[in-house]
Design an enzyme around this catalytic site. Structure first.
Site, PDB file in Angstrom:
ATOM      1  N   ASP A  65       0.871  -1.179   0.000  1.00 31.24           N
ATOM      2  CA  ASP A  65       0.000   0.000   0.000  1.00 31.24           C
ATOM      3  C   ASP A  65       0.911   1.234   0.000  1.00 31.24           C
ATOM      4  O   ASP A  65       2.144   1.130   0.088  1.00 31.24           O
ATOM      5  CB  ASP A  65      -0.956  -0.014   1.192  1.00 31.24           C
ATOM      6  CG  ASP A  65      -2.171   0.896   0.961  1.00 31.24           C
ATOM      7  OD1 ASP A  65      -2.115   1.725   0.034  1.00 31.24           O
ATOM      8  OD2 ASP A  65      -3.159   0.794   1.702  1.00 31.24           O
TER       9      ASP A  65
HETATM   10  C1  NOJ Z   1      -3.895   4.100   0.277  1.00 26.18           C
HETATM   11  C2  NOJ Z   1      -5.111   3.218   0.408  1.00 26.18           C
HETATM   12  O1  NOJ Z   1      -5.042   2.488   1.616  1.00 26.18           O
HETATM   13  C3  NOJ Z   1      -5.297   2.251  -0.751  1.00 26.18           C
HETATM   14  O2  NOJ Z   1      -6.549   1.646  -0.622  1.00 26.18           O
HETATM   15  C4  NOJ Z   1      -5.161   2.966  -2.073  1.00 26.18           C
HETATM   16  O3  NOJ Z   1      -5.378   2.074  -3.123  1.00 26.18           O
HETATM   17  C5  NOJ Z   1      -3.767   3.577  -2.132  1.00 26.18           C
HETATM   18  N1  NOJ Z   1      -3.642   4.569  -1.076  1.00 26.18           N
HETATM   19  C6  NOJ Z   1      -3.449   4.215  -3.472  1.00 26.18           C
HETATM   20  O4  NOJ Z   1      -4.123   5.393  -3.622  1.00 26.18           O
END
Ligand code: NOJ
Length: 742
Positions: free
Chosen positions: A262
């Site tokens: 993530d």
């Molecule tokens: C953080 C989030 O937790 C995730 O769900 C998302 O896909 C990513 N950022 C990318 O934007």
């Protein structure tokens, strides 16, 4: 490209080129429009690395994608196209209801169609991979990201997981699909206290029984990517969890796709106190099986040193690069690096009338009618009654929720727009009454620009005028529609709350309207189940609208005026009060159940200051008219392992309206070596039933589905009796017993 050629390509890459494939950067590195979906910090990335990197985050639009891809290919020695990945969670430009609303449809077929449409729109804009679906099971609406989940039940979530993956990936071979990246593996939905980014502690049996099935269903449906969770599960951060990623996902489940971290979560292994430094974080993540580092400098700056120090093997890097190259190859990027990206396709596909029609249908099905006293709804289109539509959401266009980051709320049909299409304008008035939220401090903490705060908070004089106008409108009307709800910023990522109430200014306005003693139809817009106890008791009717998406206003008007008979059923329990949280219908039997314990009423499992039951249970929702469940028949009373029991539920539509009914079947394992949930959903069917009609709905239930995971995580199916329940929600009462014999 043939597999052998791909292998040759991999072998011909330098170490720097290989590492580049494992790095994902966002728009600003490519002079492209940047959408911030995480913390912005300088990464210490060199231009050389940008030129070598393998994928891009949240850059969309055919023109922009083509430019970035073209420039990238010109610069690279081995022309390896970039992968364009984006957060397209519940719609691209045509936005569907938030996933919690999608969950309330209980209609996976429609969901598949919607996600298929989304893939068509976004692939035209050059997107290859979407970070969706989010498959985290949720039990605590304090967590703002419940918005992104289809709810609290493992089985229902699994149906939606399959539908979303199938819809997104159906057209992958012809360039019009999106590769699905399921997330956040695993357990993020159990963040303690519902506090964002907090840790989760889940027993092995609970994890396997409830939290993993939707991921498994998506992997079995062929999802191409998985995103590791940034949270910890039982003490181990998802991004460094070798047991979860390498052993379970890859070895046991046979997943051979790409795993991505993530946002900045590899670097955050240091903050978790799990890694000594960034290099160590890179070592832990690549060893666990994470292939791509999203927006952290750890792989870019650490993998080479780790290899030189002998702390990781080149084989580990090769495996990760192979998976990334294979995904590019599967998507056909080596043959056509622009894939579906086309300005011409964008102009036909985005927000086309057929896509809007599916969005309208989905919103209709997602909206849940929670109360309808004296059949105040549906409203007549032609009557002399005057309607005052009051409240901050009465003509608000921001009905798409915070995660629809690529959409424009100007494309949204507001509630007022919808009503105007149904009613002659002398019969209604529209007034805002108050702002959604007047708490400047709330906006300040997000660093929201002064200008946008100014726009969303009216001056005190304006506020008084607004209120007076709406009270005047209300006084002249026979019926009030009160359109209220959370501010979009109050839910979604980083939107955890402890008090799940309407903003006080809205409560005050509502209470003034109540004093007029006219029927009030309340419509609640929110990214989560709120505490609606007081609102429900003072309203004649209440519709839970979620953030209903681009076509929300049409769908609401369809329901208000009886052009659609509401069929939404909650996929998440609605709390009576926040102190009950977390809560879920499939809780274990306790030794002192409130209903059945022989102890006196003090010493049973309950609260002394609140009911222990939710305000509305999982599965609940009303429709217009009346329907009864008259019979449940289990065709056999004894079964052996591997056999299937057929069951029949009889429903009678005794009202005056045609409708859909979601027939739900639950079961309870009466005696087991591990205490079992009081009820577990085992099957459901969404059936159309005409006024006056009686229908027998058939279910085939394989007995092998009734097992559970023991404390060691082994699946068990023990002989003995199982009680089945049929009904319209998780309080289902019609019951029959079946015995599993050896
Ligand atoms: C953080 C989030 O937790 C995730 O769900 C998302 O896909 C990513 N950022 C990318 O934007």
């Amino acid at each position: 490209m043939k597999s052998q050629q791909l292998r040759q390509l991999l072998d011909s890459l330098s170490l720097d080129e290989k590492i580049g494939q494992l790095v994902q950067l966002s728009g600003e590195f490519y002079q492209a429009q940047n959408i911030a979906t995480g913390p912005q910090k300088s990464l210490g990335i060199t231009q050389n690395l940008v030129d070598l990197s393998g994928s891009v985050l949240n850059v969309t639009g055919a023109e922009q994608v083509k430019r970035v891809q073209e420039e990238h290919l010109k610069k690279s020695k081995h022309p390896i196209p970039l992968l364009f990945m984006a957060d397209i969670i519940y719609g691209y430009h045509t936005v569907y209801p938030i996933p919690l609303g999608i969950g309330a449809t209980w209609d996976p077929k429609l969901v598949e169609e919607a996600y298929h449409n989304t893939a068509d729109e976004a692939s035209a804009s050059g997107v290859d991979v979407t970070f969706a679906p989010m498959l985290d099971l949720v039990r605590d609406p304090r967590w703002g990201r419940v918005l992104e989940s289809t709810g609290e039940d493992a089985m229902l979530n699994s149906h939606f997981a399959r539908a979303m993956v199938n819809g997104l990936q159906k057209d992958l071979p012809n360039g019009r699909g999106l590769a699905a990246c399921i997330k956040h593996f695993a357990g993020y939905g159990a963040a303690e206290g519902g506090r964002e980014y907090n840790s989760a502690d889940i027993s092995l049996s609970n994890l396997k029984q409830n939290y993993l099935p939707a991921y498994r269903a998506a992997v079995d449906a062929g999802a191409k990517m998985v995103m590791a969770s940034l949270s910890t599960l039982n003490g181990v951060p998802g991004t460094g969890d070798q047991w979860l990623i390498d052993d379970m996902l890859r070895k046991q489940w046979g997943f051979d796709g790409v795993v991505i971290s993530d946002y900045a979560s590899i670097q955050e292994l240091v903050d978790h106190g799990f890694a000594r430094d960034r290099e160590d974080a890179a070592r832990l993540a690549i060893t666990a099986g994470v292939d791509i580092d999203m927006k952290s400098p750890c792989y870019a700056n650490g993998l080479k040193q780790l290899l030189n120090q002998g702390r990781i093997s080149e084989e580990k890097i090769n495996q990760a690069v192979w998976r990334v190259l294979s995904l590019k190859n599967d998507l056909g990027l080596f043959e056509n690096p622009f894939r579906g990206a086309s300005i011409e396709r964008e102009s036909h596909s985005i927000l086309s009338s057929d896509k809007r029609a599916v969005a309208r249908k989905m919103s209709q099905e997602a909206i849940v009618l929670l109360k309808n006293e004296d059949e105040v709804l549906p409203l007549a289109k032609q009557s002399n009654k005057k309607i005052a539509v009051i409240g901050p959401y009465s003509d608000e266009a921001d009905l798409i929720g915070l995660w629809a980051v690529h959409a424009d709320s100007n494309d949204t049909v507001t509630l007022a727009d919808g009503i105007k299409e149904k009613l002659n304008d002398s019969y209604y008035s529209i007034s805002k009454g108050t702002d959604i939220l007047r708490d400047k401090k709330f906006f300040d903490q997000f660093g929201t620009a002064e200008e946008s705060v100014k726009r969303s908070i009216s001056s005190n004089e304006e506020e008084i005028k607004q209120r007076q106008k709406s009270l005047k409108n209300a006084a002249k009307a026979d019926i009030i529609i009160f359109a209220c709800g959370e501010h979009p910023l109050q839910s979604s990522e980083a939107g955890s709350r402890v008090l799940l109430r309407l903003p006080q200014n809205q409560v005050d306005l509502f209470n003034e309207l109540v004093e007029l003693q006219k029927p009030i139809i309340t419509i609640v817009f929110s990214g989560r189940p709120l505490v609606l106890t007081d609102l429900v008791s003072k309203s004649s009717a209440l519709l839970q609208a979620w953030f209903p998406g681009t076509e929300g206003g049409h769908a609401l008007a369809d329901i208000l005026f009886g052009d659609y008979n509401p069929s939404g059923r909650l996929s998440m329990s609605m709390p009576y009060i926040e102190g009950q949280l977390p809560m879920h219908y499939d809780h274990l039997s306790t030794g002192r159940s409130e209903e059945t314990s022989q102890h006196n009423s003090r010493f049973v499992s309950r609260y002394v200051d609140s009911p222990s039951k939710p305000l509305f249970p999982f599965g609940f929702g009303l429709s217009y008219g009346e329907l009864v469940y008259s019979k449940l028949v289990m065709e056999r009373s004894q079964l052996k392992l591997g056999e299937t029991v057929e069951s029949y539920v009889t429903i009678n539509n005794i009202g005056n309206y045609n409708r859909y009914e979601v027939v739900q079947i639950y079961f309870h394992d009466d005696v087991a070596s591990v205490a079992q949930p009081v009820k577990r959903l085992v099957d459901f069917k969404r059936v159309f039933i005409k006024a006056g009609e009686t229908k027998q709905v058939k279910f085939s239930i394989p007995i092998n589905q009734l097992g559970f995971y023991d404390r060691k995580g082994n699946y068990q199916l023990e002989p003995g009796t199982f009680t089945f329940f049929a009904g319209s929600d998780s309080m289902a009462m019609l019951s029959e017993q079946v015995e599993l014999i050896q």
